[in-house]
Design an enzyme around this catalytic site. Sequence first.
Site, PDB file in Angstrom:
ATOM      1  N   ARG A   1       0.800  -1.213   0.000  1.00 18.61           N
ATOM      2  CA  ARG A   1       0.000   0.000   0.000  1.00 18.61           C
ATOM      3  C   ARG A   1       0.840   1.273   0.000  1.00 18.61           C
ATOM      4  O   ARG A   1       0.327   2.358  -0.262  1.00 18.61           O
ATOM      5  CB  ARG A   1      -0.922   0.014   1.212  1.00 18.61           C
ATOM      6  CG  ARG A   1      -0.199   0.067   2.544  1.00 18.61           C
ATOM      7  CD  ARG A   1      -1.167  -0.027   3.697  1.00 18.61           C
ATOM      8  NE  ARG A   1      -0.486   0.011   4.984  1.00 18.61           N
ATOM      9  CZ  ARG A   1      -1.110  -0.116   6.155  1.00 18.61           C
ATOM     10  NH1 ARG A   1      -2.422  -0.302   6.166  1.00 18.61           N
ATOM     11  NH2 ARG A   1      -0.434  -0.080   7.276  1.00 18.61           N
TER      12      ARG A   1
ATOM     13  N   VAL B   1       6.061  -1.042  19.202  1.00 18.74           N
ATOM     14  CA  VAL B   1       5.224  -1.094  18.005  1.00 18.74           C
ATOM     15  C   VAL B   1       4.014  -1.982  18.250  1.00 18.74           C
ATOM     16  O   VAL B   1       3.993  -2.789  19.174  1.00 18.74           O
ATOM     17  CB  VAL B   1       6.019  -1.631  16.792  1.00 18.74           C
ATOM     18  CG1 VAL B   1       7.144  -0.686  16.424  1.00 18.74           C
ATOM     19  CG2 VAL B   1       6.566  -3.030  17.061  1.00 18.74           C
TER      20      VAL B   1
ATOM     21  N   VAL C   1       7.564   3.869  22.510  1.00 13.32           N
ATOM     22  CA  VAL C   1       7.234   2.811  23.473  1.00 13.32           C
ATOM     23  C   VAL C   1       6.956   1.479  22.791  1.00 13.32           C
ATOM     24  O   VAL C   1       6.241   0.635  23.320  1.00 13.32           O
ATOM     25  CB  VAL C   1       6.027   3.229  24.333  1.00 13.32           C
ATOM     26  CG1 VAL C   1       6.408   4.358  25.271  1.00 13.32           C
ATOM     27  CG2 VAL C   1       4.837   3.627  23.459  1.00 13.32           C
TER      28      VAL C   1
ATOM     29  N   HIS D   1      45.019  -9.157  15.057  1.00 15.93           N
ATOM     30  CA  HIS D   1      45.420  -8.079  15.968  1.00 15.93           C
ATOM     31  C   HIS D   1      46.062  -6.947  15.159  1.00 15.93           C
ATOM     32  O   HIS D   1      46.826  -7.221  14.237  1.00 15.93           O
ATOM     33  CB  HIS D   1      46.433  -8.603  16.987  1.00 15.93           C
ATOM     34  CG  HIS D   1      47.002  -7.529  17.874  1.00 15.93           C
ATOM     35  ND1 HIS D   1      46.317  -7.010  18.936  1.00 15.93           N
ATOM     36  CD2 HIS D   1      48.196  -6.870  17.823  1.00 15.93           C
ATOM     37  CE1 HIS D   1      47.051  -6.091  19.527  1.00 15.93           C
ATOM     38  NE2 HIS D   1      48.204  -5.981  18.868  1.00 15.93           N
TER      39      HIS D   1
END
Length: 523
Positions: free
Chosen positions: A92, A330, A328, A502
Site C-alpha cells: 500500500r 510497536v 514505546v 590483531h
Amino acid sequence: MSVYKVSSQQSTPSLLWGYFLHNLFRVFVFYCQSIIIFFVRLSFPIEKKCTFGKIFSAMLSYDIIIIGSGPGGYVAAIKASQLGMKTAVVERAEIGGICLNWGCIPTKALMKSAQVYRYMKHCEDYGIISKGDIIPDFEAIIKRSRGVAESMSKGIQYLFKKNNIDVLAGNGKILPNKNVEVTDAEDKKTIYNAKHVILATGASSRQLPNLPQDGKKIIGYKEALTLPKLPESLIVVGSGAIGSEFAFFYNSLGVKVTLVELLPNILPLEDEEISKQIERSFRKQGIKLMTESSVENVQIVDDVCKVSIKDKKGSFVEMETEIVLSAVGVQTNIENIGLEETGITFEKGKIIVDEYYRTNVEGVYAIGDIVSGPALAHVASREAIVCVEKIAGHQPDIIDYNNIPSCTYTTPEVASVGMSEKKAVEMGYDIKTGRFPYTASGKAAAAGNKEGLVKVIFDSKTNLLLGCHIAGENVTEMIAEAVVIRQTKTTANQILASVHPHPTMSEALMEAVESATGQAIHL
C-alpha cells in the site's frame, strides 16, 4: 490462420472477399466473448464456480501472493520466484516496507551523520586542527537519510523486476479460498487468487492512551525522521532501540534530550551490565535519564509541551519541551486484513502459526512482526525463507529463537545474543563469565573509542556459550561471530584455538573468553 486452397476456377477477388469475411467473423466472436466475460465477472465473484469466472480467474491467479513488502515480504517474494513460483506482492506504500523506508535504513543514515559530526567536533583529539565552525545542517542530514532510503527502495524494485514479481499497489485483504482483495488509491477493488498467501503486514508505532500522537508536537518514529527543523528540546518516552537511537542522534546535534524509561534501566532487554555502561555513556554525552519513571500527561500550551512525569520516588516532575517523541514500541498491523472473515486465529495481537509459519487456515501463512518472536528485520527475512522453502517442498531448518542477535546503533553501539547473566542464573545454569573492557584494547585506544566491553557467559559443565553481550564502537559488526559459535556449539577451548587478528575490536571477544576460562593475558 485458415489456409485457402485456390482452384483454377476461383477468381482472386472472390478469394480475398472470403478471406475478409472469415477474419471479420473471428474478430466479432472474439469481442463478443470478451464482453460476455466482462459482464459475467461483474455478476459472479471469482470464488463461485462458473466457466467464465474460471477463465477470468486464471488471468488473475498466482502461485503465491505476499501481502506486505518489508524485509519479510520482499525476501519471501524473491525466494518464491527463484523457486519457480508465479509471485505477486501487495503493497500500500513504498516498496521495502517500514524497515527500509522508515526504520532500519534511514535511522542508520542519521546515526552516521551524528557520528561524523561528533568526530569533527573532537578532531583535535586526533591531531587535526579546525579553523572554522562546524555546524550540522539538519535539513541536509534529513535529505541524505531520505535519499538513502529511496535508493534502497529502488533496489528492491529492481530485484522485483529481475525476478518477474508483480507489484499489486493498494491495501491487501485476504478472503476465503485464498483470494486476495486489493483496494487501490481510487478505492477500486480487484480480487486475485493464489495457491498460497503469506501475510507480512508488519507493525507501526504503538499509541498510548495518555500520549496520543498528533504528528507535530507528540510524534512517532516516522515524524522523528522528517522533522522540518531541529528542535531545541526533546523528551523521548521509551528507551528501547528506537528511543535510545533517537535520543543519541538529537543529543549529538545539540538538542536538549531527556530519556524517560518505565523500567530500572535503559535498553531494558539487554544484560544489566551493558545497560549501565550505556547509561554512563549517555550521561557523559549530556542526555538526562529518568528511569523507573512514566509520562502521565502532556498538555500543549502556546506551542510548548507541558509534560507531567512520575519519577522513581513517586513524585511528579513538571517539564517543558518543544517535542515529545513516543518510542514505546510497536503494534502489529493485523486490523482489516481479513483475519476474522477467514477464521485465522490470533491472540494478543499476534497471528498463531507453527514452526513453518502455517496458520490454522490451509494455504495461508504469516511471518514477521505479526507472529510471536522478536520484531526484527533479520528475523522476518529468515522466517520468509523458511516459510517459502517449506511451501516449495524443501525441509529447511526451523529457527532457533534463542539465538537471535539484537543490535542498537547508538554510540557506543550495543549488540547481544543469547541469555543475559540474570536469565542464565534463573534458568539454573552453573555459569562462568568473562569480560574484556575496551580500555585494554589497543585498537580501541588507537581509534579513540575506549568506552565499552565484551561480556561472555558460559555453561561451566559443557563449556558452551550461553550469551554474549557487547558495548562499544562498531560492535554490531562483531556479534555474528557469537551467533555462529552458539549455532555450531563451539566450546570455549575451540574459540581460543581460533586465531583472531590483531589489532582489532573483534579480538576482544577472544580476550573475554580467556577471562572466563581463567587464561587472561591482557588483563
